[in-house]
Design a protein around this motif. Structure first.
Motif, PDB file in Angstrom:
ATOM      1  N   ASP A 189      -1.068   6.318 -12.670  1.00 24.44           N
ATOM      2  CA  ASP A 189      -0.090   7.637 -12.461  1.00 24.44           C
ATOM      3  C   ASP A 189      -0.134   8.331 -11.158  1.00 24.44           C
ATOM      4  O   ASP A 189       0.784   8.854 -10.800  1.00 24.44           O
ATOM      5  CB  ASP A 189      -0.776   8.706 -13.589  1.00 24.44           C
ATOM      6  N   LEU A 190      -1.186   8.237 -10.425  1.00 25.86           N
ATOM      7  CA  LEU A 190      -1.384   8.872  -9.097  1.00 25.86           C
ATOM      8  C   LEU A 190      -0.217   8.347  -8.153  1.00 25.86           C
ATOM      9  O   LEU A 190       0.347   8.995  -7.530  1.00 25.86           O
ATOM     10  CB  LEU A 190      -2.878   8.762  -8.536  1.00 25.86           C
ATOM     11  N   VAL A 191      -0.278   6.919  -8.239  1.00 23.86           N
ATOM     12  CA  VAL A 191       0.776   6.212  -7.483  1.00 23.86           C
ATOM     13  C   VAL A 191       2.140   6.461  -7.831  1.00 23.86           C
ATOM     14  O   VAL A 191       3.056   6.918  -7.112  1.00 23.86           O
ATOM     15  CB  VAL A 191       0.579   4.731  -7.429  1.00 23.86           C
ATOM     16  N   GLU A 192       2.627   6.640  -9.089  1.00 23.85           N
ATOM     17  CA  GLU A 192       3.594   6.891  -9.819  1.00 23.85           C
ATOM     18  C   GLU A 192       4.096   8.394  -9.006  1.00 23.85           C
ATOM     19  O   GLU A 192       5.154   8.627  -8.720  1.00 23.85           O
ATOM     20  CB  GLU A 192       3.896   7.131 -11.322  1.00 23.85           C
ATOM     21  N   ALA A 193       3.078   9.466  -9.310  1.00 22.31           N
ATOM     22  CA  ALA A 193       3.395  10.744  -8.796  1.00 22.31           C
ATOM     23  C   ALA A 193       3.557  10.860  -7.359  1.00 22.31           C
ATOM     24  O   ALA A 193       4.495  11.522  -6.870  1.00 22.31           O
ATOM     25  CB  ALA A 193       2.026  11.704  -9.056  1.00 22.31           C
ATOM     26  N   TYR A 194       2.780   9.813  -6.658  1.00 18.38           N
ATOM     27  CA  TYR A 194       3.142   9.855  -5.103  1.00 18.38           C
ATOM     28  C   TYR A 194       4.476   9.528  -4.665  1.00 18.38           C
ATOM     29  O   TYR A 194       5.121  10.390  -4.017  1.00 18.38           O
ATOM     30  CB  TYR A 194       2.226   9.043  -4.465  1.00 18.38           C
ATOM     31  N   PHE A 195       5.148   8.559  -5.358  1.00 19.25           N
ATOM     32  CA  PHE A 195       6.553   8.063  -5.176  1.00 19.25           C
ATOM     33  C   PHE A 195       7.545   9.257  -5.813  1.00 19.25           C
ATOM     34  O   PHE A 195       8.668   8.807  -5.572  1.00 19.25           O
ATOM     35  CB  PHE A 195       6.776   6.780  -5.679  1.00 19.25           C
ATOM     36  N   THR A 196       7.248  10.074  -5.951  1.00 19.24           N
ATOM     37  CA  THR A 196       7.981  11.158  -6.448  1.00 19.24           C
ATOM     38  C   THR A 196       8.328  12.064  -5.082  1.00 19.24           C
ATOM     39  O   THR A 196       9.283  12.986  -5.267  1.00 19.24           O
ATOM     40  CB  THR A 196       8.079  12.231  -7.695  1.00 19.24           C
ATOM     41  N   ARG A 197       7.603  12.043  -4.136  1.00 22.74           N
ATOM     42  CA  ARG A 197       7.596  12.999  -3.037  1.00 22.74           C
ATOM     43  C   ARG A 197       8.863  12.385  -2.183  1.00 22.74           C
ATOM     44  O   ARG A 197       9.162  11.219  -1.983  1.00 22.74           O
ATOM     45  CB  ARG A 197       6.556  12.603  -2.085  1.00 22.74           C
ATOM     46  N   THR A 198       9.593  13.504  -1.668  1.00 20.02           N
ATOM     47  CA  THR A 198      10.921  13.388  -0.713  1.00 20.02           C
ATOM     48  C   THR A 198      10.339  13.091   0.648  1.00 20.02           C
ATOM     49  O   THR A 198      11.196  12.504   1.542  1.00 20.02           O
ATOM     50  CB  THR A 198      11.795  14.561  -0.897  1.00 20.02           C
ATOM     51  N   THR A 199       8.938  13.054   1.005  1.00 12.15           N
ATOM     52  CA  THR A 199       8.612  12.785   2.285  1.00 12.15           C
ATOM     53  C   THR A 199       8.420  11.153   2.570  1.00 12.15           C
ATOM     54  O   THR A 199       8.107  10.649   3.624  1.00 12.15           O
ATOM     55  CB  THR A 199       7.386  13.510   2.748  1.00 12.15           C
ATOM     56  N   VAL A 200       8.360  10.409   1.384  1.00 12.08           N
ATOM     57  CA  VAL A 200       8.196   9.031   1.679  1.00 12.08           C
ATOM     58  C   VAL A 200       9.324   8.360   2.315  1.00 12.08           C
ATOM     59  O   VAL A 200      10.410   8.271   1.450  1.00 12.08           O
ATOM     60  CB  VAL A 200       7.748   8.225   0.229  1.00 12.08           C
ATOM     61  N   LYS A 201       9.256   7.806   3.438  1.00  8.67           N
ATOM     62  CA  LYS A 201      10.157   7.337   4.054  1.00  8.67           C
ATOM     63  C   LYS A 201      10.448   5.687   4.064  1.00  8.67           C
ATOM     64  O   LYS A 201      11.448   5.066   4.347  1.00  8.67           O
ATOM     65  CB  LYS A 201      10.648   7.776   5.680  1.00  8.67           C
ATOM     66  N   GLY A 202       9.294   5.116   3.947  1.00 10.39           N
ATOM     67  CA  GLY A 202       9.296   3.635   3.616  1.00 10.39           C
ATOM     68  C   GLY A 202       8.009   3.050   3.059  1.00 10.39           C
ATOM     69  O   GLY A 202       6.919   3.864   2.971  1.00 10.39           O
ATOM     70  N   VAL A 203       8.086   1.739   2.828  1.00  7.88           N
ATOM     71  CA  VAL A 203       6.975   1.034   2.317  1.00  7.88           C
ATOM     72  C   VAL A 203       6.825  -0.138   2.942  1.00  7.88           C
ATOM     73  O   VAL A 203       7.641  -0.832   3.034  1.00  7.88           O
ATOM     74  CB  VAL A 203       7.181   0.861   0.507  1.00  7.88           C
ATOM     75  N   LEU A 204       5.562  -0.314   3.227  1.00  5.93           N
ATOM     76  CA  LEU A 204       5.085  -1.529   3.594  1.00  5.93           C
ATOM     77  C   LEU A 204       4.343  -2.309   2.558  1.00  5.93           C
ATOM     78  O   LEU A 204       3.272  -1.816   2.140  1.00  5.93           O
ATOM     79  CB  LEU A 204       3.849  -1.547   4.716  1.00  5.93           C
TER      80      LEU A 204
END
Length: 197
Positions: free
Chosen positions: A95-110
């Motif tokens: 759930d913590l990671v799911e919540a993290y990816f709702t952030r609009t500040t996430v610009k990219g994923v490695l």
């Protein structure tokens, strides 16, 4: 290149996420694939805790990074998947990671994948999950120094076939690929398009 980095916070829930709206690049990968070690190698000092035991990172860890005179951004070390006790699916995110990816500040994923094991099901499950997000994505194949020349060619082709996105081989031990990875990270945080080779 002058890099400065500092640990900011370990988030146990969405209320702990930073609220300064800096761009964020998330490091995602199977437990023990080397996310924290790669972060340390990139910033050239041990800011992230590492361990030989899988599952060391259980919180969302934020590191504020600055390159030369550019605007600061976060490298975000996410909990590893594949060793989550009680998870219905070995590749499941909590759930913590799911919540993290709702952030609009996430610009990219490695997405970090062990170069020695390119076709693991848990990595493909994670990739499918990440693909549902609108952020740009890059595959980082770690531990490239462990590959023979023949394995390097074979595994690179397999990874490119499986994931069909930008791919970079890196080695924390030899430093291979780190400079090129920095260039991609800068593009991601500035929302520039990353093109495949």
């Amino acid at each position: 290149m002058n890099v400065s980095a500092e640990f900011v916070t370990s988030a146990t829930g969405p209320g702990d996420f930073p609220k300064d709206w800096l761009p964020e690049i998330a490091l995602v990968g199977r437990s023990n694939v080397g996310k924290s070690s790669l972060l340390n190698a990139l910033v050239r000092r041990p800011v992230a805790r590492t361990s030989a035991a899988p599952g060391k990172t259980r919180l969302v860890n934020f590191y504020r990074v600055k390159i030369n005179l550019q605007k600061a951004f976060y490298l975000v070390d996410l909990p590893g998947y594949g060793y989550v006790r009680g998870a219905k699916n070995a590749g499941a995110f909590g759930d913590l990671v799911e919540a993290y990816f709702t952030r609009t500040t996430v610009k990219g994923v490695l997405l970090l994948i062990d170069a020695r094991h390119p076709g693991l099901e848990v990595d493909q499950i994670a990739w499918n999950w990440i693909n549902e997000k609108t952020v740009q994505k890059i595959i980082i194949a770690t531990k490239a120094d462990k590959l023979t020349r023949a394995m390097r060619v074979r595994h690179t082709k397999e990874l490119e076939s499986l994931y069909k996105c930008p791919l970079r081989l890196v080695s924390i031990q030899s430093g291979e690929g780190l400079e090129g990875l920095w260039k991609l990270i800068v593009k991601l945080k500035n929302l520039e398009e990353i093109k495949t080779r």
